[in-house]
Design an enzyme around this catalytic site. Structure first.
Site, short mmCIF file in Angstrom:
data_model
loop_
_atom_site.label_atom_id
_atom_site.label_comp_id
_atom_site.label_asym_id
_atom_site.label_seq_id
_atom_site.Cartn_x
_atom_site.Cartn_y
_atom_site.Cartn_z
N SER A 86 0.80 -1.32 0.02
CA SER A 86 -0.17 -0.14 0.05
C SER A 86 0.90 1.31 -0.12
CB SER A 86 -0.84 0.00 1.20
OG SER A 86 -1.90 0.90 1.10
N HIS A 190 -8.09 1.16 -1.14
CA HIS A 190 -7.96 0.33 -2.32
C HIS A 190 -9.58 -0.27 -2.92
CE1 HIS A 190 -3.83 0.66 -1.60
NE2 HIS A 190 -4.04 0.29 -0.22
#
Length: 312
Positions: A86, A190
């Site tokens: 991430s 996400h």
């Protein structure tokens, strides 16, 4: 072959930056970054409480700063590959010289602000599923309207969606899942909930000129190695609203011949996944400067002299 990895949001804990600032020159360096991005990283990394550093706009630059600082403390090291989970991808981009340190922190500060703004539109969150069959879990999550935002491998999937959807998941776990654990994040990252942040980050990225990576850069979009700095920057932008495929990254590490993984500060999460998914690979998490000597020992036994010389 050494892989250097950087953790994502949720790995931060109150005061975790404190011991790293005691290293020579570290406090001045972090103070300069703080001035550049308009955020007091020293305060948030040493004095702020858990709620304050849970704020997406704070947590993201704080994690990238800690990762860069701890990697620098290792000395001149040229890993075989780098990757980040991430927001850790920005740390990895700095490792690979795709972005210089200030550019990485400036861009990730804008990312954090944009994602915090997007998260404020709807109350959302993320929860980790421990155990179970991935295919069964993914199908179940989609039935509940949740997104499998992180497919981490080693039996771990992270679900993201509204708080109501996550509450339903707690009451109705997929078959075989032992436990559902709420994560210390402030939104459904996400996922489609982050679409507004993608637009903001895309505009900010136009002000950055990336370089091609100096080492193999493994993207958590699909586990592929990416050799173009421009493509890496595009992936960093789009990744905000796309699932993290850390499972595919670990498959690529294996294909590349990984023998050791060092996770930069605040390390632990990715090393834990690697221990389960990549048995036999040496792992070490840089939690404090006390871990540096052990990390250097692993590096000296893993990185060939020729590779070190090339990176010097």
């Amino acid at each position: 072959m050494l892989v250097l990895v950087a953790p994502g949001q949720g790995a931060q804990t109150p005061g975790f930056l404190t011991p790293w600032l005691e290293l020579p020159g570290a406090a001045d360096r972090v103070a300069a970054w703080s001035d550049a991005i308009g955020l007091d990283l020293v305060h948030y990394g040493t004095q702020a409480d858990a709620d304050a550093i849970r704020d997406t706009a704070v947590a993201q630059p704080l994690l990238v700063a800690a990762g860069i600082l701890s990697a620098t403390a290792l000395g001149a090291v040229t890993p075989g590959a780098v990757a980040g989970h991430s927001v850790g991808e920005f740390t990895a981009a700095a490792f690979a010289r795709v972005l210089d340190d200030t550019a990485a922190l400036t861009l990730v500060r804008k990312r954090g602000l944009a994602m915090a703004e997007a998260a404020a539109i709807t109350e959302t969150g993320m929860s980790a599923l421990l155990g179970g069959d991935p295919e069964v879990s993914v199908a179940h999550l989609r039935k509940l309207g949740l997104t499998p935002a992180n497919i981490n491998g080693a039996g771990q999937i992270v679900a993201a969606g509204t708080l109501e959807q996550l509450a339903a998941l707690n009451e109705d776990k997929p078959e075989g899942v032992r436990k559902v654990v709420a994560l210390k994040v402030a939104g459904a990252f996400h996922t489609h909930h982050m679409a507004p942040a993608v637009e903001t980050l895309a505009t900010a990225a136009k002000e950055v000129t990336p370089a091609d990576p100096t080492v193999a850069y493994v993207s958590n979009k699909d586990g592929r190695t990416v050799a173009s700095g421009a493509e890496i920057l595009d992936r960093l932008v789009g990744q905000v609203a796309n699932p993290v495929r850390w499972d595919l990254c670990m498959e690529t590490f294996k294909e590349l011949g990984v023998t050791a993984i060092v996770e930069v500060s605040p390390g632990g999460t990715l090393v834990g996944l690697a221990k389960r998914a990549l048995p036999g690979v040496r792992t070490l998490a840089l939690k404090t400067p006390d871990d540096l000597d052990a990390a250097r020992e692993i590096i000296s036994e893993t990185v060939t002299p020729a590779a070190d010389a090339a990176g010097a």
